[in-house]
Scaffold this motif. Structure first.
Motif: not given
Length: 77
Positions: A16-35
């Motif tokens: 998340l710290n790295l993604l704060r500097r990214e200019p694109m949409a990013v979505y959390l998905a898959g097993g992490y969301v399920r868990d």
């Protein structure tokens, strides 16, 4: 960042710290969301991105000390 209820581990915090500097949409998905929904600890993080997945995956692997494998470089838009 600690106030976000789905941030359960250091790996996701680093990402998340790295993604704060990214200019694109990013979505959390898959097993992490399920868990997270089941109240379990997750050991990996799956992301869906709007573009340029391969360069982003390289940056995430470098930042977190993780592995990086291109499965389908033709599909990276």
């Amino acid at each position: 960042m600690n106030s976000v209820p789905f941030v359960q581990n250091d790996l996701l915090r680093q990402i998340l710290n790295l993604l704060r500097r990214e200019p694109m949409a990013v979505y959390l998905a898959g097993g992490y969301v399920r868990d997270w929904l089941l109240g379990r600890e997750s050991k990996d993080v799956d992301l869906v991105v709007s573009s340029s997945a391969i360069p982003l995956a390289r940056r995430i692997a470098d930042c977190t000390g993780g592995a990086f494998y291109v499965l389908d470089d033709e599909m990276d838009a």
